[in-house]
Enzyme design. Structure first.
Site, PDB file in Angstrom:
ATOM      1  N   LYS A 223      47.449  -3.164  62.111  1.00 49.96           N
ATOM      2  CA  LYS A 223      47.278  -4.234  61.122  1.00 49.96           C
ATOM      3  C   LYS A 223      46.593  -3.694  59.869  1.00 49.96           C
ATOM      4  CE  LYS A 223      47.830  -8.560  63.414  1.00 49.96           C
ATOM      5  NZ  LYS A 223      47.293  -9.678  64.169  1.00 49.96           N
TER       6      LYS A 223
ATOM      7  N   ALA B 253      52.424  12.749  66.863  1.00 48.89           N
ATOM      8  CA  ALA B 253      50.996  12.804  67.217  1.00 48.89           C
ATOM      9  C   ALA B 253      50.478  11.386  67.485  1.00 48.89           C
ATOM     10  CB  ALA B 253      50.209  13.456  66.090  1.00 48.89           C
TER      11      ALA B 253
ATOM     12  N   GLN C 221      52.137   8.996  68.738  1.00 50.36           N
ATOM     13  CA  GLN C 221      52.646   8.552  70.050  1.00 50.36           C
ATOM     14  C   GLN C 221      51.672   8.938  71.160  1.00 50.36           C
ATOM     15  OE1 GLN C 221      56.739   9.547  70.853  1.00 50.36           O
ATOM     16  NE2 GLN C 221      57.383   9.021  68.782  1.00 50.36           N
TER      17      GLN C 221
ATOM     18  N   HIS D 285      63.016  11.221  69.565  1.00 50.28           N
ATOM     19  CA  HIS D 285      62.670  12.634  69.709  1.00 50.28           C
ATOM     20  C   HIS D 285      62.267  12.855  71.170  1.00 50.28           C
ATOM     21  CE1 HIS D 285      61.795  16.545  68.326  1.00 50.28           C
ATOM     22  NE2 HIS D 285      60.772  16.347  67.537  1.00 50.28           N
TER      23      HIS D 285
ATOM     24  N   GLU E  87      64.153  22.728  62.376  1.00 50.74           N
ATOM     25  CA  GLU E  87      63.328  22.397  61.205  1.00 50.74           C
ATOM     26  C   GLU E  87      62.386  23.544  60.833  1.00 50.74           C
ATOM     27  OE1 GLU E  87      61.761  18.773  62.642  1.00 50.74           O
ATOM     28  OE2 GLU E  87      60.198  19.702  63.862  1.00 50.74           O
TER      29      GLU E  87
ATOM     30  N   GLU F  81      71.835  27.700  42.055  1.00 58.63           N
ATOM     31  CA  GLU F  81      73.239  27.939  42.380  1.00 58.63           C
ATOM     32  C   GLU F  81      73.515  27.590  43.847  1.00 58.63           C
ATOM     33  OE1 GLU F  81      74.799  31.690  41.051  1.00 58.63           O
ATOM     34  OE2 GLU F  81      76.682  31.420  42.156  1.00 58.63           O
TER      35      GLU F  81
END
Ligand SMILES: NC(=O)c1ccc[n+]([C@@H]2O[C@H](COP(=O)([O-])OP(=O)(O)OC[C@H]3O[C@@H](n4cnc5c(N)ncnc54)[C@H](OP(=O)(O)O)[C@@H]3O)[C@@H](O)[C@H]2O)c1
Length: 383
Positions: free
Chosen positions: A97, A136, A138, A159, A247, A283
Site C-alpha cells: 500500500k 528478490a 518474491q 520466471h 541476459e 550501424e
C-alpha cells in the site's frame, strides 16, 4: 530475458511507455490467426501453441471461475494485468500500500478497494495467484503469500528463479496446488505494446506441479491471456537457466562488453568518438540487427558488401573461440546458483537502489554512450 528492476530510470521508462501507449481501457486488440503447430526448429521437432486456438470466448470458458491476483506491479505486472483485463478476465492487483507500484496502478485505472488491494487481500481473493514481484521481492514476500495458497488454487510465475533455487529463496509451493509458468521473452513494455498493436510477444510455458490435471492447458491459455502470440514448452529449470544466461550474455552483458571493447580499441587508435560509435553501435542497431531480425545472419551477410562479408566470415570463428569459454563459465555460474545468490544478496541491500543508480550512471557516463547521445540526436527523425 529479464531486464529488471526498480531504478528511477527504469520507472521513467515504464511511465514513458505507459504514456505513449493508448489507454488500456480503450484498447481493441486485433486477433491474429494462428494455431497449435508441430514445427521443425532446425532438426528438432517441437510443438508451439498459438493464439488463435485460444480466442477470448475460450479463455472466458476456461477461466470462468477464476479471479487473477497479480502480485506486483512492475513492468510485467503492469503489462500482464492490463492485457488480461482487456481479454475480459477478472483481475485484481496486490501490491504494498502506497508504494511506487500502488501509485502506478492507480494511474493505470486500478481502483483501491475494488481492483487494487494489499498483497494479502489480493492473495485471498485470487484463485490464480500470479507472483510478479521482483525475484528478490518474491523471497521476502513468500511468507506473506504462502498461507493463502489453499488447495485448488493455482500459483503462477514468469520466471523459474524462485522455485528452482528454493534453497536460496525458501519458495516451496504447497503440494496440493497447480504451479505453472508463462515467461514472456521480452520486457513488460513490449508485452503491452505488442498486444495493443494486435501482435504478441513470444513466451515459454511450463508446469511444475499438476494437481488438477489441467495445469498445462491452463498455462497455455494464461500465456495467451497475458498477451503472447505464441508459446513454446520448457521446464521451470530450463527457463531459469537459459534466461539468466541470455541476459548476462548476448542480450545485455555480452553486448555491452563487446561494444565497449571495440569502441575503446578504435579510440585508442585515434578514431573520433563519432566514427567509433557509428562503426560500433549505430550501424549495428540501426542497419544490421534489423536485417538479422528480418531474415537471419546469412542474409544480412549477403546484402552487405563483399569486403564486409569476407571479413565477417573470416573473423566469426575467432570470436566464437574467444567467447565460448566465457559462455561456458557463465552457464556454470548460473547453474551452480552463484548468479541467483548474488542477485538476492545485492538486491536485498538497503542501499540497493542508490547503488544501482550509481552503476547505471557509470555506464551512461562512459564516453561511448555520451557520444551516442549526440549520434542519436542527429538521426533525422530526432530533429
Ligand atoms: N522485466 C522483464 O523483462 C521480465 C521478463 C520476463 C519475466 N520477468 C519476471 O517477471 C517477474 C516480475 O518482474 P518485473 O521486472 O516486472 O519486476 P519488477 O519491475 O522489479 O517488479 C517490482 C515489483 O515488486 C515489488 N516488490 C519488490 N520487492 C518487494 C518486497 N520485498 N515486498 C513486496 N513487494 C516487492 C515492487 O513493489 P513496490 O513498487 O512497492 O516496491 C513492484 O511491484 C520476475 O519474476 C521476473 O524475473 C521479467
Amino acid at each position: 530475458m529479464s531486464t529488471r528492476r526498480f531504478s528511477s530510470l527504469a520507472r521513467q521508462v515504464a511511465t514513458a511507455c505507459r504514456r505513449s501507449a493508448p489507454r488500456a481501457f480503450s484498447a481493441k486488440p486485433n486477433t491474429q490467426v494462428r494455431g497449435v503447430k508441430t514445427l521443425k526448429f532446425a532438426d528438432t521437432t517441437e510443438i508451439v501453441y498459438e493464439r488463435s486456438d485460444y480466442p477470448k470466448e475460450k479463455l472466458a470458458k476456461i477461466f470462468a471461475k477464476d479471479v487473477f491476483a497479480v502480485i506486483g506491479y512492475g513492468t510485467q505486472g503492469m503489462a500482464q494485468s492490463l492485457n488480461m483485463k482487456d481479454n475480459g478476465l477478472k483481475v485484481v492487483i496486490g501490491v504494498r500500500k502506497n508504494g511506487a507500484s500502488w501509485k502506478d496502478a492507480i494511474k493505470d485505472g486500478w481502483v483501491p478497494g475494488e481492483t487494487l488491494f494489499s498483497i494479502e487481500e489480493a492473495c485471498e481473493k485470487g484463485t490464480v495467484v500470479m507472483n510478479l514481484l521482483s525475484d528478490a521481492g518474491q523471497k521476502d514476500a513468500w511468507p506473506t503469500i504462502k498461507p493463502y495458497l489453499k488447495k485448488g488454487k493455482t500459483l503462477y510465475f514468469s520466471h523459474g528463479f524462485g522455485v528452482i533455487f528454493s534453497d536460496q529463496t525458501g519458495i516451496i509451493p504447497p503440494k496440493d496446488i497447480d504451479v505453472i509458468l508463462a515467461a514472456p521473452k521480452g520486457s513488460g513494455q513490449t508485452v503491452r505494446s505488442l498486444f495493443l498493436e494486435g501482435r504478441g510477444i513470444n513466451s515459454s510455458i511450463a508446469v511444475y506441479q499438476d494437481v488438477s490435471g489441467e495445469a498445462k492447458e491452463r498455462a497455455i491459455a494464461l500465456g495467451v491471456a497475458i498477451g503472447s502470440g505464441y508459446l513454446y514448452e520448457t521446464t521451470f529449470k530450463k527457463e531459469v537457466l537459459s534466461d539468466l544466461t541470455g541476459e548476462r550474455g548476448v542480450l545485455m552483458g555480452g553486448i555491452q562488453g563487446m561494444f565497449k571493447a571495440q569502441y575503446d580499441v578504435l579510440r585508442a587508435k585515434g578514431h573520433s568518438p563519432s566514427e567509433a560509435f557509428n562503426e560500433t553501435v549505430e550501424e549495428a542497431t540501426q542497419s544490421l540487427y534489423p536485417l538479422i531480425a528480418k531474415n537471419g545472419m546469412d542474409w544480412m551477410y549477403a546484402v552487405c558488401s563483399t569486403t564486409a562479408r569476407r571479413g565477417a566470415i573470416d573473423w566469426a570463428p575467432e570470436f566464437y573461440t574467444a567467447t565460448k569459454p566465457v559462455f561456458e563459465r557463465l552457464y556454470e555460474s548460473v547453474e551452480n546458483g552463484t548468479e541467483t545468490r548474488r542477485t538476492l544478496t545485492e538486491n536485498a541491500r538497503p542501499d540497493y537502489r542508490q547503488r544501482l543508480e550509481a552503476e547505471l550512471k557509470e555506464i551512461a557516463d562512459q564516453e561511448m554512450w555520451r557520444a551516442g547521445k549526440t549520434v542519436r540526436s542527429l538521426r533525422p527523425e530526432n530533429q
